[in-house]
Design a protein around this motif. Structure first.
Motif, short mmCIF file in Angstrom:
data_model
loop_
_atom_site.label_atom_id
_atom_site.label_comp_id
_atom_site.label_asym_id
_atom_site.label_seq_id
_atom_site.Cartn_x
_atom_site.Cartn_y
_atom_site.Cartn_z
N TRP A 154 0.84 -1.21 0.00
CA TRP A 154 0.00 0.00 0.00
C TRP A 154 0.87 1.26 0.00
N ALA A 155 1.83 1.29 0.93
CA ALA A 155 2.66 2.49 1.09
C ALA A 155 3.50 2.76 -0.14
N VAL A 156 4.20 1.74 -0.61
CA VAL A 156 5.09 1.93 -1.76
C VAL A 156 4.27 2.07 -3.04
N GLY A 157 3.21 1.29 -3.18
CA GLY A 157 2.37 1.36 -4.38
C GLY A 157 1.74 2.73 -4.55
N ALA A 158 1.28 3.31 -3.45
CA ALA A 158 0.70 4.66 -3.52
C ALA A 158 1.75 5.67 -3.96
N ALA A 159 2.97 5.53 -3.42
CA ALA A 159 4.05 6.44 -3.81
C ALA A 159 4.39 6.29 -5.29
N VAL A 160 4.38 5.06 -5.80
CA VAL A 160 4.66 4.82 -7.22
C VAL A 160 3.56 5.44 -8.08
N ALA A 161 2.30 5.23 -7.69
CA ALA A 161 1.18 5.79 -8.46
C ALA A 161 1.27 7.31 -8.51
N ILE A 162 1.57 7.93 -7.38
CA ILE A 162 1.69 9.39 -7.33
C ILE A 162 2.84 9.88 -8.19
N SER A 163 3.94 9.12 -8.21
CA SER A 163 5.12 9.55 -8.96
C SER A 163 4.90 9.50 -10.47
N MET A 164 3.90 8.74 -10.92
CA MET A 164 3.67 8.58 -12.35
C MET A 164 2.68 9.58 -12.94
N VAL A 165 2.10 10.43 -12.08
CA VAL A 165 1.09 11.37 -12.56
C VAL A 165 1.46 12.78 -12.13
N VAL B 1 0.77 16.62 -10.50
CA VAL B 1 0.17 16.99 -9.23
C VAL B 1 -1.35 17.09 -9.33
N ASP B 2 -1.85 17.60 -10.47
CA ASP B 2 -3.29 17.78 -10.60
C ASP B 2 -4.04 16.50 -10.97
N ALA B 3 -3.36 15.36 -10.89
CA ALA B 3 -4.03 14.07 -11.13
C ALA B 3 -3.82 13.12 -9.96
N ARG B 4 -3.32 13.63 -8.85
CA ARG B 4 -3.03 12.76 -7.71
C ARG B 4 -4.29 12.13 -7.13
N ALA B 5 -5.34 12.92 -6.99
CA ALA B 5 -6.57 12.38 -6.42
C ALA B 5 -7.17 11.32 -7.34
N ARG B 6 -7.08 11.53 -8.66
CA ARG B 6 -7.59 10.53 -9.60
C ARG B 6 -6.82 9.22 -9.46
N ALA B 7 -5.50 9.34 -9.36
CA ALA B 7 -4.68 8.14 -9.21
C ALA B 7 -5.01 7.41 -7.91
N MET B 8 -5.16 8.17 -6.82
CA MET B 8 -5.50 7.54 -5.55
C MET B 8 -6.93 7.00 -5.59
N GLY B 9 -7.79 7.61 -6.41
CA GLY B 9 -9.13 7.08 -6.58
C GLY B 9 -9.12 5.67 -7.14
#
Length: 422
Positions: free
Chosen positions: A126-137, A139-147
């Motif tokens: 969870w921790a690392v996967g979320a960081a990877v998802a955030i790093s690939m998008v 700033v204005d798409a962070r919530a979508r990625a976390m969604g």
């Protein structure tokens, strides 16, 4: 600055599609989340097979939750210098192995150990996967990625409990562990083939734990953590006891309960999807709306608990209202802990699971105090109201910081507008 002229749609930046790898990570979270939720429907057969009481079997759920709370920061810190993709692969392998051993376990102690190990691997992913998802998008798409990531958990909530119960009734509880193993292996193939390496660039300094820990000196980080924990506690102080409330207070038959629980999960998935799409542009607005609606739904549940149709509808609305905020809550943590991307994911994960642990405990306290199952709705409403208050403080602080930055960028001989000064 005047904004009287409308901005044409053609001038607005189009939202880019999320990378496929983000959806792969969401699929992996679905597999991991299914394991977390499925035990709720497997406790009786596990207790019968291993010769323990149902409360003892219930400790397997607590072990997983505590492992999530502790495991996220520990594994994030322990793997901070390792390549993230390699870490994800390793954690999925450990998670799958834990379920293979769990599927063939012949003792309660061994099964308990596999739950702790699986929880640690789940928390780290969870921790690392979320960081990877955030790093690939951007700033204005962070919530979508976390969604997408949280959406994987929402789908697991929909499928995990009824799916686990179905397999347990027809093929034995061990079949559910084998099913999770297969899903995890599918996710592993996806991570290996579709998640790109996000290693350091040439000359880039490796992340340092000491430097990332400095983020916890920011009070806004602790406020965000508290908001996440209050959100989770408000939902699960009520949802954990929804089944007996539906049967004993609302008068629904036992056969209806799984469908109502699944309806909550459907609402949570829809809410997560909506929240992920709007939170990037309206983060605090999404938090205010979702949490305030959660308060309203829970208050209505206290007054309408005697009416089965009303409770069926409110169960779905609770999932919708509450989980609309989930992508925004996660994005907020990453935004204010931007200098510590690895620990930011661990922070959000641990905070959620603290609430997931404390909420049912508080719900149990009010029930044991003789206030009845409907009192858990009041407990949840109060916790959600506290979350709204925390968001108000965070929003006010964020506006003040923005005004200070704006004022500092104005030339010294320029009069600062009253709206900024105030």
């Amino acid at each position: 600055m005047s904004h009287s002229a409308a901005v044409p749609d053609s001038a607005l930046p189009a939202k880019r599609k999320l990378p496929v790898a983000v959806y792969v990570l969401g699929l992996a979270v679905f597999a991991l989340g299914t394991s977390e939720f499925m035990l709720s429907g497997l406790l009786p057969p596990i207790a019968d097979d291993l010769g323990v009481s149902i409360p003892d079997a219930g400790l397997l759920i607590s072990a997983f939750a505590i492992g999530m709370v502790v495991g996220a920061p520990l594994l994030a810190a322990g793997t901070i210098r390792l390549p993230r993709r390699t870490t994800l692969i390793g954690l999925l392998i450990v998670f799958a192995a834990g379920h293979v051993v769990g599927a063939v376990a012949d003792s309660y102690a061994l099964l308990f150990a596999t739950r702790v190990i699986s929880a640690l691997a789940c928390a780290g992913f969870w921790a690392v996967g979320a960081a990877v998802a955030i790093s690939m998008v951007p700033v204005d798409a962070r919530a979508r990625a976390m969604g997408v990531i949280v959406g994987g958990l929402s789908v697991a909530n929909v499928a995990g409990v009824p799916g686990g119960a179905f397999l347990g009734q027809h093929l034995g509880w061990r079949s559910a562990f084998w099913a999770v193993t297969v899903m995890t292996l599918v996710a592993l193939v996806g991570v290996v083939t579709l998640v790109p390496k996000t290693d350091r660039k040439p000359g880039e300094e490796p992340p340092r734990l000491k430097a990332e820990l400095q983020v916890y000196r920011n009070p806004q980080v602790w406020l965000a953590m508290g908001t996440v924990a209050l959100f989770a506690a408000s939902v699960f102080s009520f949802f954990s006891y929804l089944a007996p409330l539906l049967e004993d207070v609302s008068g629904l038959s036992e056969g209806w309960v799984p469908m109502v629980l699944a309806l909550f999960g459907v609402g949570a998935f829809i809410g997560t999807t909506i929240g992920g799409r709007v939170a990037d542009d309206h983060l605090f607005g999404t938090l205010y709306t979702g949490l305030s609606a959660t308060v309203v739904v829970l208050i209505l549940a206290t007054f309408l608990a005697d009416y089965p149709i009303a409770m069926v509808i409110l169960s779905g609305l609770l999932g919708l209202a509450a989980f609309t905020t989930a992508p925004a809550l996660n994005a907020r943590v990453f935004n204010i802990a931007n200098g510590a991307p690895t620990l930011a994911g661990a922070t959000a994960t641990s905070s959620f699971n603290v609430g997931n642990t404390v909420g049912p405990w508080l719900g149990g306290l009010v029930i044991n105090a003789g206030l009845g199952y409907r009192s858990t709705a009041w407990t949840g409403a109060i916790l959600a109201a506290l979350a709204v208050a925390a968001v108000a403080v965070a929003s006010r602080t964020a506006r003040s910081e923005t005004r200070l930055v704006a004022a500092s960028e104005v030339p010294a001989d320029t009069e600062v507008p009253a709206a900024v000064r105030d």
